[in-house]
Design a protein around this motif. Structure first.
Motif, PDB file in Angstrom:
ATOM      1  N   PHE A 297       0.730  -1.242   0.166  1.00 57.71           N
ATOM      2  CA  PHE A 297       0.131   0.021   0.065  1.00 57.71           C
ATOM      3  C   PHE A 297       1.006   1.196  -0.003  1.00 57.71           C
ATOM      4  CE2 PHE A 297      -1.808   3.428   2.701  1.00 57.71           C
ATOM      5  CZ  PHE A 297      -3.009   3.724   2.204  1.00 57.71           C
ATOM      6  N   ILE A 298       1.880   1.091   0.736  1.00 58.36           N
ATOM      7  CA  ILE A 298       2.761   2.297   0.922  1.00 58.36           C
ATOM      8  C   ILE A 298       3.370   2.772  -0.341  1.00 58.36           C
ATOM      9  CG2 ILE A 298       4.815   3.312   1.869  1.00 58.36           C
ATOM     10  CD1 ILE A 298       2.451   3.181   3.924  1.00 58.36           C
ATOM     11  N   THR A 299       4.030   1.636  -0.806  1.00 55.63           N
ATOM     12  CA  THR A 299       4.731   1.720  -2.153  1.00 55.63           C
ATOM     13  C   THR A 299       3.659   2.426  -3.343  1.00 55.63           C
ATOM     14  OG1 THR A 299       6.195  -0.161  -1.460  1.00 55.63           O
ATOM     15  CG2 THR A 299       6.278   0.547  -3.601  1.00 55.63           C
ATOM     16  N   ARG A 300       2.729   1.337  -3.455  1.00 48.82           N
ATOM     17  CA  ARG A 300       1.731   1.703  -4.677  1.00 48.82           C
ATOM     18  C   ARG A 300       1.362   3.331  -4.620  1.00 48.82           C
ATOM     19  NH1 ARG A 300      -0.295  -1.768  -8.023  1.00 48.82           N
ATOM     20  NH2 ARG A 300      -2.180  -1.190  -9.388  1.00 48.82           N
ATOM     21  N   PHE A 301       1.084   3.845  -3.589  1.00 46.53           N
ATOM     22  CA  PHE A 301       0.729   5.172  -3.447  1.00 46.53           C
ATOM     23  C   PHE A 301       1.939   6.202  -3.144  1.00 46.53           C
ATOM     24  CE2 PHE A 301      -3.410   2.966  -2.856  1.00 46.53           C
ATOM     25  CZ  PHE A 301      -3.975   3.064  -4.104  1.00 46.53           C
ATOM     26  N   LYS A 302       3.034   5.724  -2.949  1.00 46.11           N
ATOM     27  CA  LYS A 302       4.344   6.590  -2.869  1.00 46.11           C
ATOM     28  C   LYS A 302       4.305   7.344  -1.653  1.00 46.11           C
ATOM     29  CE  LYS A 302       5.432   7.034  -7.978  1.00 46.11           C
ATOM     30  NZ  LYS A 302       4.348   5.987  -8.320  1.00 46.11           N
ATOM     31  N   LEU A 303       3.689   6.325  -0.627  1.00 44.55           N
ATOM     32  CA  LEU A 303       3.678   7.190   0.726  1.00 44.55           C
ATOM     33  C   LEU A 303       4.709   6.936   1.793  1.00 44.55           C
ATOM     34  CD1 LEU A 303      -0.163   6.194   1.258  1.00 44.55           C
ATOM     35  CD2 LEU A 303       0.617   8.350   0.537  1.00 44.55           C
ATOM     36  N   GLU A 304       6.006   6.847   1.042  1.00 43.94           N
ATOM     37  CA  GLU A 304       7.177   6.339   1.890  1.00 43.94           C
ATOM     38  C   GLU A 304       7.564   7.645   2.835  1.00 43.94           C
ATOM     39  OE1 GLU A 304       6.776   6.153  -1.220  1.00 43.94           O
ATOM     40  OE2 GLU A 304       7.504   3.673  -1.690  1.00 43.94           O
ATOM     41  N   ASN A 305       7.175   8.738   2.342  1.00 46.04           N
ATOM     42  CA  ASN A 305       7.785   9.851   3.167  1.00 46.04           C
ATOM     43  C   ASN A 305       6.659  10.603   3.942  1.00 46.04           C
ATOM     44  OD1 ASN A 305      10.439   9.982   2.134  1.00 46.04           O
ATOM     45  ND2 ASN A 305       9.741  10.834   0.354  1.00 46.04           N
ATOM     46  N   GLU A 306       5.242   9.808   4.085  1.00 50.46           N
ATOM     47  CA  GLU A 306       4.312  10.452   4.882  1.00 50.46           C
ATOM     48  C   GLU A 306       4.094   9.753   5.904  1.00 50.46           C
ATOM     49  OE1 GLU A 306       2.835  12.977   3.356  1.00 50.46           O
ATOM     50  OE2 GLU A 306       3.529  13.049   1.491  1.00 50.46           O
ATOM     51  N   ASP A 307       3.635  10.591   7.000  1.00 51.27           N
ATOM     52  CA  ASP A 307       3.199   9.792   8.537  1.00 51.27           C
ATOM     53  C   ASP A 307       1.888   9.550   8.262  1.00 51.27           C
ATOM     54  OD1 ASP A 307       3.050   9.224  11.181  1.00 51.27           O
ATOM     55  OD2 ASP A 307       3.197  11.200  11.710  1.00 51.27           O
ATOM     56  N   ILE A 308       1.381   8.424   7.681  1.00 45.78           N
ATOM     57  CA  ILE A 308      -0.157   8.111   7.484  1.00 45.78           C
ATOM     58  C   ILE A 308      -0.936   7.963   8.731  1.00 45.78           C
ATOM     59  CG2 ILE A 308       0.572   7.326   5.057  1.00 45.78           C
ATOM     60  CD1 ILE A 308       0.072   4.569   6.199  1.00 45.78           C
ATOM     61  N   GLU A 309      -0.266   7.410   9.485  1.00 48.53           N
ATOM     62  CA  GLU A 309      -1.162   7.272  11.161  1.00 48.53           C
ATOM     63  C   GLU A 309      -1.459   8.443  11.446  1.00 48.53           C
ATOM     64  OE1 GLU A 309       0.361   3.977  13.687  1.00 48.53           O
ATOM     65  OE2 GLU A 309       2.245   4.549  12.932  1.00 48.53           O
ATOM     66  N   ASN A 310      -0.887   9.757  11.306  1.00 42.46           N
ATOM     67  CA  ASN A 310      -1.455  11.074  11.657  1.00 42.46           C
ATOM     68  C   ASN A 310      -1.984  11.966  10.722  1.00 42.46           C
ATOM     69  OD1 ASN A 310      -0.336  10.860  14.423  1.00 42.46           O
ATOM     70  ND2 ASN A 310       1.628  10.728  13.711  1.00 42.46           N
ATOM     71  N   ILE A 311      -2.456  11.336   9.636  1.00 45.40           N
ATOM     72  CA  ILE A 311      -3.079  12.127   8.635  1.00 45.40           C
ATOM     73  C   ILE A 311      -4.627  11.534   8.811  1.00 45.40           C
ATOM     74  CG2 ILE A 311      -3.506  12.424   6.031  1.00 45.40           C
ATOM     75  CD1 ILE A 311      -0.396  11.844   5.921  1.00 45.40           C
ATOM     76  N   ASP A 312      -5.455  12.578   8.615  1.00 48.66           N
ATOM     77  CA  ASP A 312      -7.121  12.190   8.547  1.00 48.66           C
ATOM     78  C   ASP A 312      -7.432  11.098   7.433  1.00 48.66           C
ATOM     79  OD1 ASP A 312      -9.760  12.952   9.511  1.00 48.66           O
ATOM     80  OD2 ASP A 312      -9.804  13.387   7.074  1.00 48.66           O
ATOM     81  N   SER A 313      -8.231  10.347   7.742  1.00 45.97           N
ATOM     82  CA  SER A 313      -8.286   9.271   6.632  1.00 45.97           C
ATOM     83  C   SER A 313      -8.871   9.917   5.182  1.00 45.97           C
ATOM     84  CB  SER A 313      -9.030   8.045   6.877  1.00 45.97           C
ATOM     85  OG  SER A 313      -8.462   7.292   7.914  1.00 45.97           O
ATOM     86  N   TYR A 314      -9.787  10.959   5.390  1.00 44.47           N
ATOM     87  CA  TYR A 314     -10.519  11.747   4.133  1.00 44.47           C
ATOM     88  C   TYR A 314      -9.109  12.435   3.621  1.00 44.47           C
ATOM     89  CZ  TYR A 314     -13.477  14.338   1.289  1.00 44.47           C
ATOM     90  OH  TYR A 314     -14.155  14.986   0.106  1.00 44.47           O
ATOM     91  N   GLU A 315      -8.432  13.142   4.080  1.00 44.46           N
ATOM     92  CA  GLU A 315      -7.314  13.967   3.651  1.00 44.46           C
ATOM     93  C   GLU A 315      -6.364  12.907   2.958  1.00 44.46           C
ATOM     94  OE1 GLU A 315      -6.972  17.125   3.269  1.00 44.46           O
ATOM     95  OE2 GLU A 315      -9.227  17.217   4.340  1.00 44.46           O
ATOM     96  N   LEU A 316      -6.229  11.685   3.614  1.00 46.40           N
ATOM     97  CA  LEU A 316      -5.411  10.715   2.858  1.00 46.40           C
ATOM     98  C   LEU A 316      -5.942  10.093   1.686  1.00 46.40           C
ATOM     99  CD1 LEU A 316      -2.720   8.755   2.802  1.00 46.40           C
ATOM    100  CD2 LEU A 316      -4.116   7.055   4.438  1.00 46.40           C
ATOM    101  N   LEU A 317      -7.463  10.062   1.482  1.00 46.62           N
ATOM    102  CA  LEU A 317      -7.803   9.702   0.236  1.00 46.62           C
ATOM    103  C   LEU A 317      -7.667  10.639  -0.833  1.00 46.62           C
ATOM    104  CD1 LEU A 317      -9.949   7.948  -1.265  1.00 46.62           C
ATOM    105  CD2 LEU A 317     -11.870   8.987  -0.232  1.00 46.62           C
ATOM    106  N   LYS A 318      -7.867  12.074  -0.287  1.00 46.29           N
ATOM    107  CA  LYS A 318      -7.730  13.113  -1.162  1.00 46.29           C
ATOM    108  C   LYS A 318      -6.069  12.926  -1.672  1.00 46.29           C
ATOM    109  CE  LYS A 318      -9.304  17.284  -0.051  1.00 46.29           C
ATOM    110  NZ  LYS A 318      -9.561  18.257   0.884  1.00 46.29           N
ATOM    111  N   MET A 319      -5.217  12.593  -0.898  1.00 44.35           N
ATOM    112  CA  MET A 319      -3.949  12.802  -1.343  1.00 44.35           C
ATOM    113  C   MET A 319      -3.579  11.630  -2.413  1.00 44.35           C
ATOM    114  SD  MET A 319      -0.728  11.973   1.209  1.00 44.35           S
ATOM    115  CE  MET A 319      -0.869  13.451   2.315  1.00 44.35           C
TER     116      MET A 319
END
Length: 230
Positions: free
Chosen positions: A165-187
């Motif tokens: 999941f991290i690799t597919r959406f290039k989220l390696e540099n994101e602190d996804i645990e502390n991002i609101d899930s709706y904002e993560l969907l937008k990202m």
């Protein structure tokens, strides 16, 4: 246990042990490749051995075992039958509710199988159970708030942080645990270029894509429910 190729391997082993403790035989299978299906007929004969013996005592030399396939929608019941019959005779589509009526198939010399439409409980007392079923496509997307469902899926995935999941959406540099899930969907939608006029992010399209990729295991081998106590 169909779609074992899409489930977490450790979780699958825990489920097999869980059923075994209840004297239930569970077989991990992948109905697309046919993996594990060779164990099905022998397992049926083992489970039904006492019944077969009684029928033979009554004079039935080669009694036919008739089996009904029962399960929730979109778990691959028709795909399972097609592989067992070795012909594409049961209609298959990647959406719930395709099988409309009951159909009998002969899958071995003395083994017949009844295909049935998928069944669900009339209501879910536990909201989480309903959400988990919706994640897998067992509940029709047309009756759901697809964006809310995608947000709830992201709530679940964020805790696991699967590498795919991290690799597919290039989220390696994101602190996804502390991002609101709706904002993560937008990202995620923005990273995929899902924009509408004015530069707004098409969150509905992003939600559909996210669920599709989850259901095809492109986000990793994920099991959404574990045996009690695990």
């Amino acid at each position: 246990l169909n779609k074992c190729d899409m489930a977490n391997q450790t979780a699958t082993k825990l489920w097999i042990d869980y059923f075994k403790k209840q004297n239930l035989v569970a077989i991990p299978v992948d109905c697309k490749s046919g993996r594990g299906l060779d164990k099905f007929a022998p397992a049926v004969n083992t489970v039904m051995s006492k019944r077969i013996a009684k029928l033979k005592e009554k004079g039935m030399v080669n009694p036919t075992i008739r089996i009904m396939i029962v399960g929730i929608p979109n778990v691959g019941k028709s795909s399972f039958i097609n592989k067992m019959v070795k012909k594409n005779r049961a209609k298959v589509e990647d959406r719930p509710g395709v099988t409309r009526g009951n159909q009998w198939y002969t899958i071995a010399k003395n083994l017949e199988m009844l295909d049935t439409p998928g069944v669900l409980w009339p209501k879910f007392d536990d909201k989480v159970v309903g959400e988990h079923l919706a994640f897998t496509g067992a509940v029709k997307d047309q009756i759901l708030d697809i964006e809310l469902l995608a947000v709830r899926l992201l709530d679940f995935i964020k805790e696991l942080k699967p590498a795919d999941f991290i690799t597919r959406f290039k989220l390696e540099n994101e602190d996804i645990e502390n991002i609101d899930s709706y904002e993560l969907l937008k990202m995620i939608g923005k990273k995929r270029g899902m924009l509408v006029s004015g530069g707004e992010i098409d969150t509905e399209r992003a939600a559909i894509m996210l669920l599709d990729e989850f259901r095809s295991a492109k986000l990793g081998r994920i099991t959404v429910e574990m045996p009690q106590g695990r």
